[in-house]
Design an enzyme around this catalytic site. Structure first.
Site, short mmCIF file in Angstrom:
data_model
loop_
_atom_site.label_atom_id
_atom_site.label_comp_id
_atom_site.label_asym_id
_atom_site.label_seq_id
_atom_site.Cartn_x
_atom_site.Cartn_y
_atom_site.Cartn_z
CE1 TYR A 142 -4.25 -10.24 -0.40
CE2 TYR A 142 -5.32 -11.49 -2.04
CZ TYR A 142 -4.79 -10.78 -0.36
OH TYR A 142 -4.25 -11.87 -0.50
CG ASP A 237 -9.56 -4.72 2.18
OD1 ASP A 237 -9.13 -5.35 1.52
OD2 ASP A 237 -9.09 -3.90 3.73
CE LYS A 265 -1.46 -5.12 4.26
NZ LYS A 265 -0.36 -6.02 4.38
P1 KE4 Z 1 -4.31 -11.18 4.90
O1 KE4 Z 1 -5.26 -11.28 5.54
O2 KE4 Z 1 -2.64 -10.74 4.23
O3 KE4 Z 1 -4.09 -10.11 6.38
O4 KE4 Z 1 -5.09 -9.20 4.20
C1 KE4 Z 1 -4.93 -9.17 3.37
C2 KE4 Z 1 -5.19 -7.61 2.85
C3 KE4 Z 1 -6.51 -7.13 2.65
N1 KE4 Z 1 -7.02 -6.45 2.30
C4 KE4 Z 1 -5.91 -5.23 1.57
C5 KE4 Z 1 -6.08 -3.99 1.02
C6 KE4 Z 1 -5.03 -5.71 1.02
O5 KE4 Z 1 -3.44 -5.16 1.87
C7 KE4 Z 1 -4.42 -7.21 2.13
C8 KE4 Z 1 -3.22 -7.47 1.79
N2 KE4 Z 1 -1.77 -7.04 1.69
C9 KE4 Z 1 -0.98 -8.14 0.89
C10 KE4 Z 1 0.37 -7.28 0.87
N3 KE4 Z 1 -0.32 -6.69 -0.27
C11 KE4 Z 1 -0.15 -8.45 1.91
C12 KE4 Z 1 1.41 -9.37 1.90
C13 KE4 Z 1 1.12 -11.05 1.43
O6 KE4 Z 1 -0.42 -11.63 0.67
O7 KE4 Z 1 1.90 -11.64 1.34
#
Ligand code: KE4
Length: 427
Positions: A142, A237, A265
């Site tokens: 993801y 990523d 994060k």
């Molecule tokens: P954000 O747009 O949520 O800040 O980041 C997206 C993203 C991009 N790349 C990786 C590897 C990520 O894990 C994420 C976001 N991770 C999820 C948890 N698995 C965020 C939690 C959520 O969607 O509420």
């Protein structure tokens, strides 16, 4: 859990599913999500005043624990000087310099307000730089919710069994090639078949959105070699793995240097910060220097940057990541031992400060093996642990996180609760 139930009903009237991000709705584990009110160190408290040892940590950012005094003070002091300027500020330069010093691939970096913006921008930049359209990603990974990347995605998309989202035009999805994580021969074939059309390959160097799946030895190296050979941009990523698995991220841990890296994060310490960066020759294509447009009203926000800088100062302490990794290992070994004592098919794995728990006898090495895990057993385990005051990620397809605030007492309490829960699972 009365107040959380009341709040959840109220929330669902005005917010879709009552949450601002799908995985928080407990859709895959069922039940009512505790509405959290306060956090300190490794603990959080819900609206009913119940305390939990927290292994979500806001999905990774809180690597030094909740409300660390130095992080809170830095954000408070920045806020008193002004919440946002929409103009360059010195702290943004400090954070960019620090990221370029600590992350091997970064020669230049641009800040955003989320991981999604970072990966979306990196994809556009790779396409602009190469003039090509094809993107390679891996099933179960993801990268945020940009259209091109919501094809067989992980995390919430996978949790809800909708790996490819509605609303993504088929033409957009058609330019995204999805391969199996850790499958080197599929990689070779895809690049032999259409290497000249591939703008970029984007990968989670340690997958954390199909639960935790570590890269097989040679997988990342093959991806690096093939991208170099075919002139494709390799994007790591590291939104989740950055400053989570090692000080320089997974690229430092595995010794494979991508062309571009995305971050998020931890670098915001719990406030909204994302980043993308890498080779200077590629970054020159970004506006206003070059033709690839990218922007953001709150990019580099001074309060968020202050929290990020304070967090990144703390993680540079000697031995920080050795201790973090030892904590995650102790948790995994303790849980596996407790399950073995009760004869429950279970395994656990960790990389640095992130971990995965699996209701199968060995940790999965692929998306297909993740799907073999006993999801019902996970859901029962999740709720029984929640009832025992242990807050795990509310999905069988998410990794968990420890922090420097998780000490022996928290790990011992978690393993003791798990011993009782595993016994209950057998009855
Ligand atoms: P954000 O747009 O949520 O800040 O980041 C997206 C993203 C991009 N790349 C990786 C590897 C990520 O894990 C994420 C976001 N991770 C999820 C948890 N698995 C965020 C939690 C959520 O969607 O509420």
């Amino acid at each position: 859990m009365k107040r959380s139930q009341t709040l959840f009903r109220r929330a669902q009237l005005v917010i879709p599913a009552g949450v601002n991000s799908p995985v928080r709705a407990f859709g895959s584990v069922g039940g009512t999500p505790p509405f959290l009110q306060r956090g300190r160190g490794a603990q959080v408290w819900d609206a009913d005043g119940r305390a939990y040892v927290d292994y979500v940590g806001s999905w990774g950012p809180l690597v030094v624990g909740h409300a660390h005094p130095e992080v809170v003070a830095a954000a408070q002091q920045a806020a008193e000087r002004g919440l946002s300027f929409g103009a360059p500020t010195e702290p943004e330069v400090e954070l960019a310099e620090l990221l370029c010093r600590l992350v091997p691939s970064l020669e230049q970096v641009r800040l955003t307000s989320s991981g999604t913006e970072a990966t979306m921008s990196a994809i556009r930049l790779a396409r602009g730089h190469t003039g090509r359209h094809r993107i390679v990603k891996f099933e179960g990974c993801y990268h945020g919710h940009a259209d091109a990347l919501l094809v067989k995605a992980g995390s919430g998309a996978l949790t809800f069994g909708q790996p490819s989202s509605a609303g993504v035009p088929p033409a957009t999805a058609a330019d995204t090639v999805v391969l199996e994580y850790n499958n080197e021969s599929a990689l070779e074939q895809a690049f032999e078949r259409e290497g000249a059309a591939i703008a970029a390959a984007i990968v989670e160097p340690v997958a954390g959105n199909m639960n935790l799946v570590a890269p097989r030895p040679g997988f990342l190296e093959s991806l690096r070699r093939l991208c170099t050979r075919h002139g494709a941009v390799l994007i790591f990523d590291e939104v989740m793995t950055g400053f989570r698995v090692a000080l320089g991220g997974a690229q430092a841990l595995y010794g494979v240097t991508p062309d571009l890296t995305t971050l998020g994060k931890v670098i915001g310490g719990g406030l909204p910060v994302g980043a993308f960066g890498g080779r200077r020759d590629i970054m020159q294509a970004i506006a206003p220097l070059g033709p690839v447009y990218q922007a953001g009203t709150l990019s580099g926000n001074p309060v968020a940057v202050a929290a990020g800088l304070a967090t990144l100062k703390l993680v540079q302490a000697a031995g920080f990541y050795d201790r973090l990794a030892a904590t995650a290992r102790a948790l995994c070994e303790g849980l596996a031992r407790a399950a073995r004592e009760q004869g429950v098919p279970f395994s656990a794995a960790s990389v640095g400060g992130m971990f995965g728990i699996f209701f199968r006898s060995t940790p999965p090495a692929s998306f297909a093996e993740v799907l073999q895990c006993d999801r019902e057993a996970f859901n029962r385990f999740f709720h029984a642990m929640l009832g025992a005051g242990i807050y795990l990620a509310p999905s069988a397809y998410e990794a968990g996180f420890v922090s420097s605030a998780h000490g022996e007492a928290e790990i011992a309490r978690t393993i003791s609760a798990a011993r009782t829960v595993f016994a209950g699972l057998r009855s």
